[in-house]
Design a protein around this motif. Sequence first.
Motif, PDB file in Angstrom:
ATOM      1  N   ASN A 158       0.692  -1.048  -0.134  1.00 20.62           N
ATOM      2  CA  ASN A 158       0.032   0.183   0.146  1.00 20.62           C
ATOM      3  C   ASN A 158       0.791   1.330   0.031  1.00 20.62           C
ATOM      4  O   ASN A 158       0.396   2.408   0.357  1.00 20.62           O
ATOM      5  CB  ASN A 158      -0.707  -0.009   1.168  1.00 20.62           C
ATOM      6  N   ILE A 159       2.017   1.205  -0.559  1.00 20.28           N
ATOM      7  CA  ILE A 159       2.879   2.412  -0.548  1.00 20.28           C
ATOM      8  C   ILE A 159       3.451   2.779  -2.111  1.00 20.28           C
ATOM      9  O   ILE A 159       4.162   1.651  -2.619  1.00 20.28           O
ATOM     10  CB  ILE A 159       4.032   2.185   0.607  1.00 20.28           C
ATOM     11  N   ASP A 160       3.573   3.756  -2.138  1.00 19.82           N
ATOM     12  CA  ASP A 160       4.262   4.088  -3.262  1.00 19.82           C
ATOM     13  C   ASP A 160       5.293   5.210  -3.077  1.00 19.82           C
ATOM     14  O   ASP A 160       5.195   5.875  -1.927  1.00 19.82           O
ATOM     15  CB  ASP A 160       3.376   5.028  -4.531  1.00 19.82           C
ATOM     16  N   PHE A 161       6.585   5.319  -3.528  1.00 19.72           N
ATOM     17  CA  PHE A 161       7.569   6.373  -3.252  1.00 19.72           C
ATOM     18  C   PHE A 161       8.416   6.825  -4.417  1.00 19.72           C
ATOM     19  O   PHE A 161       8.256   6.251  -5.442  1.00 19.72           O
ATOM     20  CB  PHE A 161       8.324   5.550  -2.156  1.00 19.72           C
ATOM     21  N   LYS A 162       8.952   7.832  -4.198  1.00 15.16           N
ATOM     22  CA  LYS A 162       9.550   8.773  -5.138  1.00 15.16           C
ATOM     23  C   LYS A 162      10.631   9.768  -4.729  1.00 15.16           C
ATOM     24  O   LYS A 162      10.545   9.868  -3.449  1.00 15.16           O
ATOM     25  CB  LYS A 162       8.770   9.278  -6.287  1.00 15.16           C
TER      26      LYS A 162
END
Length: 183
Positions: A158-162
């Motif tokens: 459940n995590i997106d990152f950039k």
Amino acid sequence: MINKGDKVSVLDEAVNGIVIATKGEEVTIETEDGFVMTFFVNELLKINDSSNLMDSIRRINIDEIKKEKEIPKPRSFVKERKDKHEVSVPEFDLHIEKLVPNKRGMSNYDILTLQSETAKRHIEFAIKNRIPKIVFIHGVGEGVLKAELDFLLGRYDNIDFKEANYQKYGQGATEVFIKQSSR
């Protein structure tokens, strides 16, 4: 040529005065404040009081030089305006200096483990408290902490990152977005 009685201005200082003596390349002046000072000829600029065109041009040049001598006023920076409803994003600095008072005696493995566990704790807290976005400041360095952080974040579904905003953080930060599921 500078002679006794001439009005002069010192080039690298905000000092004006009248020549009271000349001796070779040295010129002694009495400043407007009444101090007696000695300068070299090449440090002085003669000021003329007559009103012909060339003197007016010289006067403009003198005024420009005086402006250059003035200490510039500090620039005011415009503060970034935020929306009234905008909530500040929690930022967590993972630099070891921010986590422990003294890193003496810690191996690189110990340091990386502490940084990873700290990041994991903040992620779990954000998920539990339904915080939609957090930022980890990891620095640039050799990229070991960033790689570890990417690995850790990749384990969550459940995590997106950039990479975080370059203008604000440079290359040393990661922005984490937590997808909220309905309860």
